[in-house]
Scaffold this active site. Structure first.
Site, mmCIF file in Angstrom:
data_model
loop_
_atom_site.group_PDB
_atom_site.id
_atom_site.type_symbol
_atom_site.label_atom_id
_atom_site.label_comp_id
_atom_site.label_asym_id
_atom_site.label_seq_id
_atom_site.Cartn_x
_atom_site.Cartn_y
_atom_site.Cartn_z
ATOM 1 N N ARG A 79 25.689 42.519 -15.975
ATOM 2 C CA ARG A 79 26.925 41.662 -16.638
ATOM 3 C C ARG A 79 28.021 41.585 -15.791
ATOM 4 O O ARG A 79 28.665 42.386 -15.657
ATOM 5 C CB ARG A 79 27.157 41.668 -18.212
ATOM 6 C CG ARG A 79 26.042 41.843 -19.111
ATOM 7 C CD ARG A 79 26.621 42.323 -20.344
ATOM 8 N NE ARG A 79 25.367 42.597 -21.376
ATOM 9 C CZ ARG A 79 25.472 43.083 -22.539
ATOM 10 N NH1 ARG A 79 26.742 43.609 -22.791
ATOM 11 N NH2 ARG A 79 24.491 43.312 -23.056
ATOM 12 N N SER A 174 24.890 39.152 -23.994
ATOM 13 C CA SER A 174 24.701 39.479 -25.479
ATOM 14 C C SER A 174 25.940 38.905 -26.280
ATOM 15 O O SER A 174 25.950 37.583 -26.408
ATOM 16 C CB SER A 174 24.952 41.157 -25.610
ATOM 17 O OG SER A 174 24.690 41.485 -26.785
ATOM 18 N N HIS A 175 26.681 39.666 -26.846
ATOM 19 C CA HIS A 175 27.795 39.119 -27.727
ATOM 20 C C HIS A 175 28.865 38.599 -27.297
ATOM 21 O O HIS A 175 29.974 38.261 -27.730
ATOM 22 C CB HIS A 175 28.185 40.182 -28.801
ATOM 23 C CG HIS A 175 28.447 41.603 -28.161
ATOM 24 N ND1 HIS A 175 27.319 42.330 -27.686
ATOM 25 C CD2 HIS A 175 29.734 42.090 -28.224
ATOM 26 C CE1 HIS A 175 28.287 43.504 -27.026
ATOM 27 N NE2 HIS A 175 29.392 43.280 -27.569
ATOM 28 N N ASP A 342 23.991 37.206 -33.209
ATOM 29 C CA ASP A 342 24.981 37.231 -32.197
ATOM 30 C C ASP A 342 24.291 36.535 -30.997
ATOM 31 O O ASP A 342 23.492 35.806 -31.213
ATOM 32 C CB ASP A 342 25.344 38.548 -31.719
ATOM 33 C CG ASP A 342 23.900 39.275 -30.768
ATOM 34 O OD1 ASP A 342 22.885 39.023 -31.287
ATOM 35 O OD2 ASP A 342 24.365 40.093 -29.802
ATOM 36 N N ASP A 344 22.567 36.857 -28.127
ATOM 37 C CA ASP A 344 20.937 36.598 -27.788
ATOM 38 C C ASP A 344 20.300 37.232 -28.877
ATOM 39 O O ASP A 344 18.805 37.418 -28.702
ATOM 40 C CB ASP A 344 20.925 37.689 -26.585
ATOM 41 C CG ASP A 344 21.023 38.986 -26.830
ATOM 42 O OD1 ASP A 344 22.095 39.288 -27.814
ATOM 43 O OD2 ASP A 344 20.549 39.978 -26.269
ATOM 44 N N ASP A 346 19.935 39.730 -31.018
ATOM 45 C CA ASP A 346 19.580 40.997 -31.396
ATOM 46 C C ASP A 346 20.252 41.901 -32.236
ATOM 47 O O ASP A 346 20.125 43.114 -32.726
ATOM 48 C CB ASP A 346 19.350 41.796 -29.986
ATOM 49 C CG ASP A 346 20.616 42.185 -29.102
ATOM 50 O OD1 ASP A 346 21.730 41.480 -29.569
ATOM 51 O OD2 ASP A 346 20.487 42.784 -28.298
ATOM 52 N N ARG A 347 21.746 41.405 -32.622
ATOM 53 C CA ARG A 347 22.603 42.155 -33.531
ATOM 54 C C ARG A 347 22.659 41.014 -34.696
ATOM 55 O O ARG A 347 22.257 40.153 -34.840
ATOM 56 C CB ARG A 347 23.875 42.257 -32.777
ATOM 57 C CG ARG A 347 23.977 42.968 -31.790
ATOM 58 C CD ARG A 347 25.145 43.188 -31.203
ATOM 59 N NE ARG A 347 25.270 43.749 -29.805
ATOM 60 C CZ ARG A 347 26.008 44.710 -29.379
ATOM 61 N NH1 ARG A 347 27.250 45.151 -30.146
ATOM 62 N NH2 ARG A 347 26.080 45.352 -28.371
ATOM 63 N N THR A 410 23.564 56.294 -26.789
ATOM 64 C CA THR A 410 23.890 54.806 -27.080
ATOM 65 C C THR A 410 22.758 54.012 -26.119
ATOM 66 O O THR A 410 23.217 54.461 -24.857
ATOM 67 C CB THR A 410 25.367 54.327 -27.126
ATOM 68 O OG1 THR A 410 25.912 54.950 -28.059
ATOM 69 C CG2 THR A 410 25.259 52.818 -27.213
ATOM 70 N N GLU A 429 22.182 51.119 -34.516
ATOM 71 C CA GLU A 429 23.418 51.648 -34.104
ATOM 72 C C GLU A 429 24.578 51.103 -34.760
ATOM 73 O O GLU A 429 24.317 49.869 -35.551
ATOM 74 C CB GLU A 429 23.739 50.873 -32.707
ATOM 75 C CG GLU A 429 22.500 51.492 -31.784
ATOM 76 C CD GLU A 429 22.420 50.734 -30.453
ATOM 77 O OE1 GLU A 429 22.049 51.521 -29.470
ATOM 78 O OE2 GLU A 429 22.958 49.606 -30.290
ATOM 79 N N SER A 431 27.043 49.400 -33.857
ATOM 80 C CA SER A 431 27.383 48.452 -33.295
ATOM 81 C C SER A 431 26.715 47.323 -33.711
ATOM 82 O O SER A 431 26.520 46.178 -32.776
ATOM 83 C CB SER A 431 27.249 48.419 -31.742
ATOM 84 O OG SER A 431 26.416 48.924 -31.228
ATOM 85 N N LYS A 442 16.420 45.614 -30.502
ATOM 86 C CA LYS A 442 17.107 45.634 -31.751
ATOM 87 C C LYS A 442 16.742 44.197 -32.126
ATOM 88 O O LYS A 442 16.378 43.088 -31.128
ATOM 89 C CB LYS A 442 18.430 45.898 -31.658
ATOM 90 C CG LYS A 442 19.361 45.322 -30.600
ATOM 91 C CD LYS A 442 20.573 46.044 -30.858
ATOM 92 C CE LYS A 442 21.657 45.695 -29.684
ATOM 93 N NZ LYS A 442 21.821 46.574 -28.591
#
Length: 593
Positions: A79, A174-175, A342, A344, A346-347, A410, A429, A431, A442
């Site tokens: 990233r 991600s987020h 989020d 992508d 996954d959260r 993590t 997690e 998060s 996730k």
């Protein structure tokens, strides 16, 4: 880097000592600062490239290149800022280094999946990845329409197509925010749908340090807006529906008729269910799943159109950044159930009316109810696991249900290893990441469906007019059975690295001199630890300091206390012990969870 302090609270010697815990972590990322170029790869012309042995029917050019610093891959891929990826050959170097790192049998004439969260630069990046894949002899790329496919869906497609699919690319940061001035990311998931192991990511990095050519197929850009197959000799690109395979999997995991019966009840509030896609990838999944399959109202989907800049928002599902959803759920006559995902997909975040479910409680409650509420777990979970900073709520479920339990560093790959060993079913997690062994990532929508299943199961025998069991009722009943682990996380984002490093140095010295029995006000030190983990490839600019606070409370009469009030003595202790304000100059956290 982590500093851990475990305390025994001893306010009254006649009372049972209560375990309390403080974690303080520092996450550092250094981004390249060189100026961006307008192109991502060198043009393929006779003066800058050489034709090499071609896959049948395709001309492949050898594009000369040189190593570029800063391409170390972390637990969630690579990233950086968009302007970094737009440097000449930056992305192309990494993609070619990946192919140089894989055994030829893992991709030659094989199939790979390509998807992303819809953020800025994904469209250009997808064309680069497709051309390099073709140049390296890949047989077929299956790409989500418009380059969109959530991280959980990529894992699901790889696993479903495992007879022919050898892995896949995920274009996402991600987020983190999206747009020309913000973040972009790329990662590779391997043959079981899991993030590439360190054995692969280490090779990728090594190859980025010695790369000299990029194998680039001389083919035109592919129209990714329409479903169908485009052929170039023996290479093909199939644009697929990003939802269908994932939806099929969800229907096999959950009892959709049961969930639909909940969402269609006439005695819920005007809008039982609200899902905030945050203008991110799950906007493509929300209508087909929640509206068309499960019967939610069309206006129950907030921010449901994926946008390259996420609508100028920060696609991180927490109480700070999902403010639209929070305002609705805490408003007068708010809905009964709210959720968000989020960038992508996954959260997740779960809310009841005026009620926030912490991620640590969420995974514990899903695990406790999985066997009775979710058909996939009808034989019971194989085992449970959480990341180190996540609260101990899941531990208590594992103990009561007599299930194997694991605490891991993590990083979702650690869960994946346990899943592949058939030792783990449900994990999470703090998060906002929750999942199971149905895939190797996730999964935000999975968590929302799990919660809808639990609430639906609790209310399946309720007649119209009877008081229904709410999200908060489910949580409070869980606390009554297992006790409550009060938990909070303070995030201080984009701190100056120098001050943050000095704080960690100070804490490291403090920990080295600490011993069990040391007193800190009303607390007695039980254990102090110094845990270091370097993840150089992911994150966002600057330093983020996080403070994690946890305290177990068995007394039911105290379970409805506000977490910030219950934890205030420990929060004050953490700020005092760390001298965070002195080292960082920050008076308030950016985000409180």
């Amino acid at each position: 880097m982590w500093q851990s302090l475990d305390f025994l609270e001893s306010l009254d010697k006649e009372k049972l000592a209560l375990r309390s815990r403080i974690f303080i972590s520092l996450h550092l990322t250094q981004f390249a600062t060189s100026h961006a170029h307008s192109l991502s790869i060198k043009a393929s012309s006779s003066s800058s490239s050489t034709a090499i042995a071609d896959p049948e029917g395709i001309k492949v050019n050898s594009v000369p290149t040189k190593p570029i610093e800063g391409q170390k891959t972390g637990t969630s891929g690579l990233r950086k800022k968009v302007k970094v990826f737009k440097q000449e050959n930056y992305l192309a170097n990494w993609i070619q280094a990946l192919f140089n790192s894989l055994p030829p049998e893992d991709y030659k004439n094989g199939h790979l999946v390509l998807g992303g969260d819809g953020r800025y630069f994904n469209k250009e990046a997808a064309q680069i990845i497709i051309k390099i894949a073709a140049g390296n002899g890949v047989g077929k790329i299956m790409v989500g329409r418009d380059g969109i496919m959530s991280t959980p869906a990529v894992s699901a497609v790889i696993r479903k197509q495992k007879a022919i699919a050898n892995g896949g690319f995920i274009m996402s940061a991600s987020h983190n925010p999206g747009g020309p001035e913000y973040d972009w990311g790329i990662k590779f998931n391997y043959s079981s749908g899991q993030p590439a192991p360190e054995s692969i990511t280490d090779k990728i990095y090594g190859n980025t340090l010695s790369i000299s050519e990029i194998k680039m197929a001389d083919i035109p850009d592919v129209d990714l807006s329409s479903l169908g197959v485009t052929n170039f000799g023996n290479f093909s690109v199939e644009v697929v529906d990003p939802v269908s395979d994932y939806l099929e999997l969800m229907e096999n995991v959950f009892d959709f008729p049961l969930i639909r019966s909940l969402l269609s009840r006439s005695d819920f509030r005007y809008k039982l269910f609200v899902f905030d896609a945050m203008h991110a990838v799950t906007g493509a999944y929300a209508k087909p799943i929640f509206v068309e399959k499960l019967g939610a109202k069309p206006d129950s989907i907030l921010n449901g159109v994926p946008l390259e800049d996420f609508g100028h928002g920060h696609p991180d599902p927490n109480l700070t950044y999902a403010r639209d959803l929070v305002a609705i759920m805490y408003g007068e006559n708010g809905p009964d159930f709210g959720a968000a995902s989020d960038g992508d997909g996954d959260r997740n975040m779960i809310l009841g009316k005026g009620f926030f479910v912490t991620p640590s409680d969420s995974v514990a409650i899903i695990a406790a109810n999985a066997q009775e509420a979710i058909p996939y777990f009808k034989s019971g979970p194989k085992g449970l696991a959480r990341s180190m900073p996540t609260s101990g709520a899941l531990d208590r479920v594992a103990e009561k249900l007599k299930l194997p339990f694991f605490e891991v560093p993590t990083g979702w790959k650690f869960f994946g290893n346990l899943m592949d060993a058939r030792k783990l079913s449900v994990c999470g997690e703090e998060s906002f990441g929750t999942g199971s062994d149905h895939i190797r990532e996730k999964d935000g929508i999975w968590a929302v469906l799990a919660w809808l299943s639990i609430v639906a199961h609790r209310n399946k025998d309720k007649k119209p007019g009877e008081k229904l069991i709410s999200v908060s009722d489910v949580v409070k009943a869980h606390w009554a059975t297992y006790g409550r682990n009060f938990f909070s996380r303070y995030d201080y984002e984009e701190c100056e690295s120098e001050g943050a490093n000095k704080m960690i140095g100070y804490l490291r010295d403090l920990v080295s001199k600490s011993k069990a029995g040391d007193k800190y006000g009303n607390y007695v030190l039980q254990f102090a630890d110094d845990f270091a983990y370097t993840d150089p490839g992911t994150g966002s600019a600057g330093a983020t300091v996080r403070i994690y606070i946890e305290q177990f409370e068995p007394d039911v009469s105290k379970h409805e206390m506000d977490a910030q009030s219950a934890l205030k003595p420990l929060i004050d202790l953490a700020l005092s012990v760390s001298k965070l304000r002195d080292f960082t100059g920050r008076e308030k956290p950016t985000v409180i969870t």
